[in-house]
Design a protein around this motif. Sequence first.
Motif, mmCIF file in Angstrom:
data_model
loop_
_atom_site.group_PDB
_atom_site.id
_atom_site.type_symbol
_atom_site.label_atom_id
_atom_site.label_comp_id
_atom_site.label_asym_id
_atom_site.label_seq_id
_atom_site.Cartn_x
_atom_site.Cartn_y
_atom_site.Cartn_z
ATOM 1 N N LEU A 204 -12.252 15.711 3.059
ATOM 2 C CA LEU A 204 -12.399 14.121 2.748
ATOM 3 C C LEU A 204 -13.524 13.447 3.248
ATOM 4 O O LEU A 204 -13.919 13.955 4.391
ATOM 5 C CB LEU A 204 -10.816 13.670 3.193
ATOM 6 C CG LEU A 204 -9.527 14.010 2.573
ATOM 7 C CD1 LEU A 204 -8.433 13.435 3.512
ATOM 8 C CD2 LEU A 204 -9.536 13.650 1.225
ATOM 9 N N PRO A 205 -13.785 12.333 2.659
ATOM 10 C CA PRO A 205 -15.103 11.645 3.135
ATOM 11 C C PRO A 205 -14.866 10.905 4.192
ATOM 12 O O PRO A 205 -15.797 10.217 4.986
ATOM 13 C CB PRO A 205 -15.612 11.086 1.855
ATOM 14 C CG PRO A 205 -14.234 10.686 1.190
ATOM 15 C CD PRO A 205 -13.482 12.165 1.309
ATOM 16 N N ALA A 206 -13.611 10.632 4.606
ATOM 17 C CA ALA A 206 -13.209 9.815 5.640
ATOM 18 C C ALA A 206 -12.505 10.306 6.408
ATOM 19 O O ALA A 206 -11.673 11.153 6.319
ATOM 20 C CB ALA A 206 -12.680 8.420 5.138
ATOM 21 N N LEU A 207 -12.462 9.815 7.879
ATOM 22 C CA LEU A 207 -11.448 10.181 8.769
ATOM 23 C C LEU A 207 -9.881 9.663 8.535
ATOM 24 O O LEU A 207 -9.978 8.324 8.296
ATOM 25 C CB LEU A 207 -11.656 9.761 10.413
ATOM 26 C CG LEU A 207 -10.765 9.881 11.415
ATOM 27 C CD1 LEU A 207 -10.399 11.405 11.676
ATOM 28 C CD2 LEU A 207 -11.145 9.388 12.727
ATOM 29 N N VAL A 208 -9.080 10.373 8.614
ATOM 30 C CA VAL A 208 -7.739 9.958 7.981
ATOM 31 C C VAL A 208 -6.685 9.750 9.181
ATOM 32 O O VAL A 208 -6.577 11.026 9.907
ATOM 33 C CB VAL A 208 -7.018 10.627 6.713
ATOM 34 C CG1 VAL A 208 -5.486 10.226 6.575
ATOM 35 C CG2 VAL A 208 -8.125 10.445 5.689
ATOM 36 N N VAL A 209 -6.102 8.748 9.668
ATOM 37 C CA VAL A 209 -5.197 8.753 10.800
ATOM 38 C C VAL A 209 -3.782 8.127 10.198
ATOM 39 O O VAL A 209 -3.794 7.134 9.269
ATOM 40 C CB VAL A 209 -5.896 8.151 12.171
ATOM 41 C CG1 VAL A 209 -7.019 8.919 12.272
ATOM 42 C CG2 VAL A 209 -6.215 6.671 11.839
ATOM 43 N N GLU A 210 -2.805 8.285 11.248
ATOM 44 C CA GLU A 210 -1.597 7.521 10.997
ATOM 45 C C GLU A 210 -1.470 6.469 12.133
ATOM 46 O O GLU A 210 -2.041 6.347 13.156
ATOM 47 C CB GLU A 210 -0.285 8.359 11.464
ATOM 48 C CG GLU A 210 0.995 7.764 11.300
ATOM 49 C CD GLU A 210 2.020 8.638 11.869
ATOM 50 O OE1 GLU A 210 3.153 8.004 11.930
ATOM 51 O OE2 GLU A 210 1.719 9.933 11.867
ATOM 52 N N THR A 211 -1.071 5.143 11.608
ATOM 53 C CA THR A 211 -0.704 3.940 12.279
ATOM 54 C C THR A 211 0.595 3.482 12.024
ATOM 55 O O THR A 211 1.215 4.025 11.521
ATOM 56 C CB THR A 211 -2.047 2.928 11.882
ATOM 57 O OG1 THR A 211 -2.113 1.871 12.747
ATOM 58 C CG2 THR A 211 -1.791 2.381 10.613
ATOM 59 N N HIS A 212 0.800 2.218 12.847
ATOM 60 C CA HIS A 212 2.091 1.836 12.715
ATOM 61 C C HIS A 212 1.877 0.199 12.911
ATOM 62 O O HIS A 212 1.364 -0.365 13.866
ATOM 63 C CB HIS A 212 3.056 2.134 13.868
ATOM 64 C CG HIS A 212 4.544 1.692 13.615
ATOM 65 N ND1 HIS A 212 4.925 0.444 13.763
ATOM 66 C CD2 HIS A 212 5.424 2.414 13.179
ATOM 67 C CE1 HIS A 212 6.194 0.322 13.371
ATOM 68 N NE2 HIS A 212 6.531 1.406 13.295
ATOM 69 N N PRO A 213 2.196 -0.824 11.961
ATOM 70 C CA PRO A 213 1.898 -2.062 11.917
ATOM 71 C C PRO A 213 2.560 -2.717 13.018
ATOM 72 O O PRO A 213 1.876 -3.382 13.694
ATOM 73 C CB PRO A 213 2.549 -2.578 10.587
ATOM 74 C CG PRO A 213 2.450 -1.223 9.619
ATOM 75 C CD PRO A 213 2.788 -0.161 10.566
#
Length: 300
Positions: A204-213
């Motif tokens: 993928l062309p970007a870093l993908v991470v998980e977050t929590h609103p």
Amino acid sequence: MGFTQWWRRITGKGNDDKAGKGGKGGAPASGASGGKGGKGGAAKGVKAGPGAPDHLKGVAQPKGKLGRMPQPDRSRPVLGVDSTRSGWLGALLESGGHGTPHLIAASSLQELLEKAGDVAVVAVTVPLGLPDEGRREADVQTRRFLRDQGSTVLTTPVRDAVYAISHSEANAFNRAASGSGVSSEAWDLRRRMQELDAWVRQDLPALVVETHPEAAFATLAGAPLTSRRRTGDGAAERRSLLATGGVYLPTSAPHGIATDDVLDACAAAWSAHRVKNGEATTFPGEPQRHSDGIPAAIHV
């Protein structure tokens, strides 16, 4: 099985399932069509989870290791992503981390990233990195951080439960592997978890991470909030907190998108900017890795 082939099999025309049923996650009412093995898409050769009844087989799961992702380019914007009833909502925040995000709706993550263009970080509000047994430390620690708002943190089902062909089978998988069943919210979200699980297995062309609103809002406020997110007062408080962080809620949203989805996507974008700049807090401090090899951590 490549991502495109897998995603078409899971969501393709001809399935009995319709996206948008079953709550925010857009989960269908019955199992996906995927792999051989009869009605419901049960796949041959997919072993049941530890201790699960022998007849539970689940649907085909994506193969392959986590794809390559670049180090974040600070000159690029970031994308906060929330799941919706019909797909995904992205909040594209300019590289400086301030201003009004541009909202993008799409039916798939692939389409969403194509619409967003070149971004440095994609922060998604859906669990990334599925456990094989027990509970993820990301969920446990974020729930502890949020105290009374800890119920907003989804208990991520084990991998086999996410790919079960029915809620009852998901409960059986999960009870065998972690001692508890799968909540309706988690079951409704399973298609989004499946899509994300497959999507990150390509480069993928970007870093993908998980977050929590809610963890983002608590970080902005300096303490967990007491207001409820889906009330008028709760929405106003969260809008105000985003403004203190330099992020202003758009005055309009794509058709069918709820205010809480917009708030969550914008909060995810705020967290994505912190990840890009190396400022984010991570739960746990060292991401946990399960058999899928995907780092499991919540970033805010």
